[in-house]
Enzyme design. Sequence first.
Site, mmCIF file in Angstrom:
data_model
loop_
_atom_site.group_PDB
_atom_site.id
_atom_site.type_symbol
_atom_site.label_atom_id
_atom_site.label_comp_id
_atom_site.label_asym_id
_atom_site.label_seq_id
_atom_site.Cartn_x
_atom_site.Cartn_y
_atom_site.Cartn_z
ATOM 1 N N ARG A 51 0.866 -1.143 -0.127
ATOM 2 C CA ARG A 51 0.159 -0.131 0.088
ATOM 3 C C ARG A 51 0.805 1.465 0.078
ATOM 4 O O ARG A 51 0.789 1.931 -0.983
ATOM 5 C CB ARG A 51 -0.762 0.070 1.376
ATOM 6 C CG ARG A 51 -2.126 0.793 1.189
ATOM 7 C CD ARG A 51 -2.822 0.298 2.682
ATOM 8 N NE ARG A 51 -2.459 -1.241 2.646
ATOM 9 C CZ ARG A 51 -2.814 -2.376 2.077
ATOM 10 N NH1 ARG A 51 -4.013 -2.008 1.436
ATOM 11 N NH2 ARG A 51 -2.493 -3.504 2.507
ATOM 12 N N THR A 52 1.696 1.377 1.048
ATOM 13 C CA THR A 52 2.331 2.720 1.083
ATOM 14 C C THR A 52 3.343 2.807 -0.103
ATOM 15 O O THR A 52 3.579 4.030 -0.612
ATOM 16 C CB THR A 52 3.199 2.588 2.535
ATOM 17 O OG1 THR A 52 2.366 2.577 3.550
ATOM 18 C CG2 THR A 52 3.955 3.886 2.695
ATOM 19 N N LYS A 80 24.464 -7.045 1.315
ATOM 20 C CA LYS A 80 26.034 -7.202 1.318
ATOM 21 C C LYS A 80 26.488 -6.368 2.486
ATOM 22 O O LYS A 80 27.862 -6.379 2.681
ATOM 23 C CB LYS A 80 26.562 -6.389 0.053
ATOM 24 C CG LYS A 80 26.084 -7.046 -1.157
ATOM 25 C CD LYS A 80 26.664 -6.290 -2.460
ATOM 26 C CE LYS A 80 25.929 -6.853 -3.962
ATOM 27 N NZ LYS A 80 26.261 -5.916 -4.903
ATOM 28 N N ARG A 101 11.107 3.175 3.842
ATOM 29 C CA ARG A 101 10.730 2.359 5.172
ATOM 30 C C ARG A 101 11.696 1.465 5.579
ATOM 31 O O ARG A 101 12.471 0.681 5.081
ATOM 32 C CB ARG A 101 9.574 1.458 4.728
ATOM 33 C CG ARG A 101 8.985 0.361 5.581
ATOM 34 C CD ARG A 101 7.806 -0.112 5.417
ATOM 35 N NE ARG A 101 6.575 0.860 5.387
ATOM 36 C CZ ARG A 101 5.308 0.377 5.489
ATOM 37 N NH1 ARG A 101 4.955 -0.630 5.283
ATOM 38 N NH2 ARG A 101 4.565 1.377 5.584
ATOM 39 N N HIS A 129 4.781 6.747 11.591
ATOM 40 C CA HIS A 129 4.572 6.415 10.124
ATOM 41 C C HIS A 129 3.648 7.719 9.662
ATOM 42 O O HIS A 129 2.317 7.963 9.535
ATOM 43 C CB HIS A 129 3.374 5.442 10.078
ATOM 44 C CG HIS A 129 3.182 4.684 8.759
ATOM 45 N ND1 HIS A 129 3.479 5.362 7.537
ATOM 46 C CD2 HIS A 129 2.582 3.644 8.131
ATOM 47 C CE1 HIS A 129 3.066 4.781 6.844
ATOM 48 N NE2 HIS A 129 2.712 3.519 6.981
HETATM 49 C C1 NCD Z 1 0.541 0.503 8.432
HETATM 50 C C2 NCD Z 1 2.044 0.080 8.592
HETATM 51 O O1 NCD Z 1 2.720 -0.378 7.864
HETATM 52 O O2 NCD Z 1 2.371 0.400 9.718
HETATM 53 N N1 NCD Z 1 0.106 0.015 7.067
HETATM 54 C C3 NCD Z 1 0.168 1.083 6.239
HETATM 55 O O3 NCD Z 1 1.048 1.735 5.972
HETATM 56 N N2 NCD Z 1 -0.736 0.938 5.278
HETATM 57 C C4 NCD Z 1 -0.294 -0.558 9.323
HETATM 58 C C5 NCD Z 1 -0.169 -2.051 9.460
HETATM 59 O O4 NCD Z 1 0.738 -2.428 8.866
HETATM 60 O O5 NCD Z 1 -0.855 -2.469 10.183
#
Ligand code: NCD
Length: 305
Positions: A51-52, A80, A101, A129
């Site tokens: 998603r992100t 590596k 991330r 986040h």
């Molecule tokens: C969230 C995350 O990655 O923290 N998801 C996201 O960014 N859409 C929530 C989750 O993973 O539960």
Amino acid sequence: MRHLMSPLDFSTEELDRLFTLAEDIEKNPAKYAHACEGKKLATCFYEPSTRTRLSFESAMLSLGGQVLGFSDANSSSAAKGESVSDTIRVISCFADICAMRHPKEGAPMVAASRSSIPVINAGDGGHQHPTQTLTDLLTIRAIKGRLDRFTIGLCGDLKFGRTVHSLINALVRYENINFIFISPEELTIPDYIIEMLREKNVSFSEVRKLEEVIPKLDILYMTRVQKERFFNEEDYVRLKDYYILDKEKMELAKSDMIVLHPLPRVNEISVEVDDDPRAVYFRQVKYGVYVRMALLLTLLDSVDK
Ligand code: NCD
């Protein structure tokens, strides 16, 4: 040049401008279709996400820019033994902006301190986040028309859920927010957040049962139990179905309560709730793209100046 590490990096006035821009993008997408022509976004994802990452990529493509990156630490030089600091120096030569991330708390901050391009924290371990928070705030503002005077229930894994931690941090800056934390004993909100709320005199309560409090809520923020952050499988199995929002519970709620969820959903919201007009979690995904478009424009603009 600006980075985004925490939702607090923007003042509430700056957030207002960002959300107004996001709403304009939603209404007039053609106006922004070439705004990032010639610009590249690198998505550096050391932890699984669909998603992100796709939301960021979709945002950049809708602005006429291009994207590159990796979606798994094993396919990057981290495998590596390369440090995040070195990786970002290299990425700075390939791209104009980076969304990162990482499973380690603070890794995007380390990257930002070494980077010559803006870095966006796209989730660091159980910590923060911020772009999910921007998404959540824009969704609330677009649907409810305001960001103050709410009773908001946060339900599920409040210990490991980074979206919850980020959202609380952001919401305490608005007037008259009352938090109700709904979690099992083992997954309560971290002490540092409780201390922060006490210091700021923010109203909150902690409960175990969703049914008891759902009639009071203006917003219900559901979360999944964060399987990947558990130390043992048994605890996860015991807690994973602790809360299930279903039609029966929705009947107890106000007619204008909205249900948000950062997704992915596992079992915590029964699919029968999806058709309820108060369930806005799929609309929330769309707002996530508009707000990331607004963010990319804003941060790239901070470089040019
Ligand atoms: C969230 C995350 O990655 O923290 N998801 C996201 O960014 N859409 C929530 C989750 O993973 O539960």
